[in-house]
Structures are given as structure tokens and as C-alpha cells.
Design a protein around this motif. Structure first.
Motif, PDB file in Angstrom:
ATOM      1  N   GLU A 166       0.941  -1.384  -0.005  1.00  0.00           N
ATOM      2  CA  GLU A 166      -0.177  -0.132  -0.078  1.00  0.00           C
ATOM      3  C   GLU A 166       0.928   1.290  -0.246  1.00  0.00           C
ATOM      4  O   GLU A 166       1.983   1.439   1.063  1.00  0.00           O
ATOM      5  CB  GLU A 166      -0.908  -0.075   1.254  1.00  0.00           C
ATOM      6  CG  GLU A 166      -1.940   1.534   1.370  1.00  0.00           C
ATOM      7  CD  GLU A 166      -2.739   0.921   2.559  1.00  0.00           C
ATOM      8  OE1 GLU A 166      -3.379   2.215   2.633  1.00  0.00           O
ATOM      9  OE2 GLU A 166      -2.592   0.278   3.131  1.00  0.00           O
ATOM     10  N   ALA A 168       1.372   5.623  -0.067  1.00  0.00           N
ATOM     11  CA  ALA A 168       0.673   6.686   0.605  1.00  0.00           C
ATOM     12  C   ALA A 168       1.562   8.178   0.167  1.00  0.00           C
ATOM     13  O   ALA A 168       2.760   7.902  -0.051  1.00  0.00           O
ATOM     14  CB  ALA A 168       0.634   6.691   2.261  1.00  0.00           C
ATOM     15  N   LYS A 239       3.844   2.494   2.405  1.00  0.00           N
ATOM     16  CA  LYS A 239       3.493   2.658   3.760  1.00  0.00           C
ATOM     17  C   LYS A 239       4.336   1.997   4.721  1.00  0.00           C
ATOM     18  O   LYS A 239       4.477   2.471   5.909  1.00  0.00           O
ATOM     19  CB  LYS A 239       1.923   2.276   4.047  1.00  0.00           C
ATOM     20  CG  LYS A 239       1.018   3.369   3.597  1.00  0.00           C
ATOM     21  CD  LYS A 239      -0.389   3.168   4.029  1.00  0.00           C
ATOM     22  CE  LYS A 239      -0.492   3.617   5.630  1.00  0.00           C
ATOM     23  NZ  LYS A 239      -1.620   3.515   6.306  1.00  0.00           N
ATOM     24  N   GLU A 253       1.177  11.687   7.021  1.00  0.00           N
ATOM     25  CA  GLU A 253       0.378  11.164   5.803  1.00  0.00           C
ATOM     26  C   GLU A 253      -0.772  11.969   5.484  1.00  0.00           C
ATOM     27  O   GLU A 253      -1.524  12.313   6.503  1.00  0.00           O
ATOM     28  CB  GLU A 253       0.313   9.735   5.914  1.00  0.00           C
ATOM     29  CG  GLU A 253      -0.743   8.819   4.918  1.00  0.00           C
ATOM     30  CD  GLU A 253      -1.008   7.669   5.319  1.00  0.00           C
ATOM     31  OE1 GLU A 253      -2.017   7.014   4.845  1.00  0.00           O
ATOM     32  OE2 GLU A 253      -0.388   7.026   6.269  1.00  0.00           O
ATOM     33  N   THR A 255      -3.932  12.858   2.351  1.00  0.00           N
ATOM     34  CA  THR A 255      -5.013  11.965   1.286  1.00  0.00           C
ATOM     35  C   THR A 255      -5.261  13.070   0.307  1.00  0.00           C
ATOM     36  O   THR A 255      -5.716  14.242   0.593  1.00  0.00           O
ATOM     37  CB  THR A 255      -6.189  11.908   2.146  1.00  0.00           C
ATOM     38  OG1 THR A 255      -5.817  10.911   3.157  1.00  0.00           O
ATOM     39  CG2 THR A 255      -7.069  11.072   0.979  1.00  0.00           C
ATOM     40  N   GLN A 259      -7.656  10.640  -4.844  1.00  0.00           N
ATOM     41  CA  GLN A 259      -7.278   9.254  -4.229  1.00  0.00           C
ATOM     42  C   GLN A 259      -8.637   8.697  -3.493  1.00  0.00           C
ATOM     43  O   GLN A 259      -9.111   9.127  -2.360  1.00  0.00           O
ATOM     44  CB  GLN A 259      -6.210   9.166  -3.183  1.00  0.00           C
ATOM     45  CG  GLN A 259      -5.992   7.729  -2.685  1.00  0.00           C
ATOM     46  CD  GLN A 259      -4.810   7.731  -1.962  1.00  0.00           C
ATOM     47  OE1 GLN A 259      -3.580   8.270  -1.921  1.00  0.00           O
ATOM     48  NE2 GLN A 259      -4.859   6.906  -0.565  1.00  0.00           N
ATOM     49  N   ASN A 262      -7.387   3.012  -1.529  1.00  0.00           N
ATOM     50  CA  ASN A 262      -5.975   2.688  -1.091  1.00  0.00           C
ATOM     51  C   ASN A 262      -5.022   2.190  -2.523  1.00  0.00           C
ATOM     52  O   ASN A 262      -5.776   1.702  -3.167  1.00  0.00           O
ATOM     53  CB  ASN A 262      -5.844   1.627  -0.143  1.00  0.00           C
ATOM     54  CG  ASN A 262      -6.275   1.879   1.121  1.00  0.00           C
ATOM     55  OD1 ASN A 262      -6.439   3.143   1.404  1.00  0.00           O
ATOM     56  ND2 ASN A 262      -6.766   1.128   2.132  1.00  0.00           N
TER      57      ASN A 262
END
Length: 294
Positions: A166, A168, A239, A253, A255, A259, A262
Motif C-alpha cells: 500500500e 501513501a 506505507k 500522511e 490524502t 485518491q 487505497n
């Protein structure tokens, strides 16, 4: 010449505190352990234990010999394991190619277990670009390689997915984006972005991860993280490499507004077809397969 069985009986009796406990530990009778220690004392011409009490106690000479005997027994054990490895045709060296986009954490647990099972096999980790990994694997300069999944592979490679990473977006705590619940794409395009060359050139990750009009290129992802922590720019990273630093507060982190879910990218294990591999390679491959199922 010193008998190793007698030396083992002596060391175990000293460790366990009695001949009977030593016998239970090594699968011998108390009398066998006692006789073995007596024979060692006769061979050396010194008393190793004071037997006047309920339990045997090391003499001064016994204390000195015990330390040396422990070293000798470890060496004997290493020789035994080494010769067993030779008989079983265990590889002397395994060369693993690692794509710079694949965090070392993907393989560290498997390597730890391998080191315990095959202590005499040397591991060499080689970080190269995807193209160089393919070339080296095809020319037998690597035993296998791990890379971030992309387009179709050459026909002479076998592959298996061994991890899903994943990814980020992160920035420094002092960055404007750190205080926003959702970061607009317009802001990300104007703020400096940190990339590594492998990410920039990746056929799948490159087109979706490069967003800013101002790009700085680092050598590896670890370098990217340090630059982000310094407040030089923001970055898109796995991540698994970020969680500890986010927990410590050196990274934040965030967002992006684009997005929705994930973002996951697979890691493939590659090896050549029609090649004879030894027990270390097979064990490592199996460990990585098992880790991918958890």
C-alpha cells in the motif's frame, strides 16, 4: 586426544548442575555421563568436579577448562553443520536482486529465518534498476529478483506475486499540506515533489505518481524519506516504510483529493525457468510464498 562425547558430558553436567540432569538432557544414563567425565579427568590428569557434596561442583581447573570446552564444542558443532551442508549440496552463496522500489522489509523476515536454517550460506543483496535486474537474472548473475510488478516479463522467467504494497503520500509536519484533511491536486502540483529515478521511469508507477511541476530526484526511497523529513518536498512511498516515522511525528500522511481507494502495487519474485536450484533457494522462495498468503 580428547573425546568429544566426554567433553559434551562434562560441559552439560556443568551447565545442568548434576550428572543425572545432564544425562536427561543428552539422552544418556547418569552412569554413562559419570563414566565419560571420569575418563576425561583421567585423560587430562586433573579433577574437574568436587564430588564431596550432594551435587558436583566445578574445581578451579574445571572452571578454566569449562570456558575453553564451550568454545571447542561450538566449533565442533559448526564443523558438523558445515559438513552436513556440503553433503546436502547447500549453496555457498545466494544473490538476490532488489528493485529500489521494493522495501527491504519485504524480505527481512525470510532472510532472518534462512540465516538460522542455513548459517553457512552467504547472502548478497544487489539493488539495481528493473532493466539491469532482468539482464543479470537472464545471465545467471542473480539467483532471483524482486521487482515492482509492471508489464509482461520475458518468457524465460518464472514469477509469483509475493507481496501487495500500500502506498501513501507524505510531507513534513511543517508543510502546508500536513494540516489539510484532503489535499487538492492543484496544491500538490505547485509543491515540490521528491522522486527516485526508479519510480520516475517505472512504466506503471511513473505515470500515476508524478504530479508536481517541480521534481527533485533522489537515489533511493530512503533518501526520499530523509528529504521529505527535511521539508524539501512531498513524496509518494510504500506505507511499510512510513508507519514508524509517521508514529514518531517526523512525517505526516495526507490524502489527495483524487485518491478514492487505497493504492496497492504488487511485488513479484522472478527466477529463471529450467534451472536447477538448491535447498536455500527453495527455502527462501517457499518463505516468501507463505508470507504473501498472510
Amino acid at each position: 586426544m580428547i573425546n568429544l562425547d566426554s567433553l559434551l558430558a562434562f560441559v552439560t553436567a556443568a551447565d545442568k548442575g548434576s550428572f543425572s540432569a545432564a544425562g536427561r538432557h543428552i539422552g544418556k544414563s547418569q552412569s554413562t555421563v559419570s563414566v565419560s567425565v571420569n575418563n576425561l579427568e583421567l585423560d587430562l590428569g586433573v579433577s574437574l568436579f568436587d564430588r564431596s557434596g550432594k551435587y558436583p561442583v566445578l574445581t578451579v581447573e574445571g572452571e578454566r577448562l569449562y570456558k575453553q570446552a564451550k568454545v571447542l564444542m561450538r566449533q565442533a558443532d559448526r564443523i558438523e553443520h558445515y559438513t552436513a551442508a556440503v553433503r546436502d549440496k547447500v549453496e555457498n552463496k545466494i544473490k538476490i536482486g532488489l528493485d529500489p522500489l521494493v522495501p527491504f522489509a519485504v524480505i527481512e523476515t525470510a532472510l532472518e529465518k534462512m540465516a538460522q536454517k542455513f548459517p553457512f550460506t552467504q547472502i548478497q543483496i544487489i539493488k539495481e534498476t528493473r532493466e539491469k535486474l532482468f539482464e543479470d537474472l537472464g545471465e545467471d548473475r542473480l539467483d532471483f529478483a524482486l521487482h515492482l510488478s509492471a508489464e509482461a516479463l520475458p518468457d524465460y522467467f518464472e514469477f509469483a506475486s509475493v507481496a501487495q504494497l500500500e502506498w501513501a503520500c507524505v510531507c513534513s509536519p511543517d508543510c502546508e499540506m500536513a494540516d489539510l484533511d484532503i489535499v487538492p491536486s492543484e496544491l500538490m502540483t505547485t509543491e515540490r515533489q521528491i522522486l527516485c529515478a526508479s519510480m520516475h521511469d517505472h512504466p506503471v508507477l511513473g505515470p500515476v505518481s508524478v504530479l508536481s511541476q517541480s521534481i527533485w530526484l533522489a537515489h533511493e526511497q530512503d533518501d526520499m524519506i530523509r528529504m521529505v523529513e527535511q521539508g524539501i518536498g512531498w513524496a509518494f512511498l510504500p506505507k511499510i516504510m512510513l508507519d514508524e516515522r509517521v508514529g514518531m511525528g517526523t512525517l505526516v500522511e495526507f490524502t489527495p483529493d483524487y485518491q478514492k481507494v487505497n493504492q496497492m502495487y504488487g511485488v513479484d519474485l522472478l527466477w529463471k525457468t529450467n534451472t536447477q536450484y538448491g535447498p536455500v533457494f527453495k527455502y527462501l522462495r517457499e518463505l516468501l510464498f507463505e508470507a504473501s498468503k498472510k
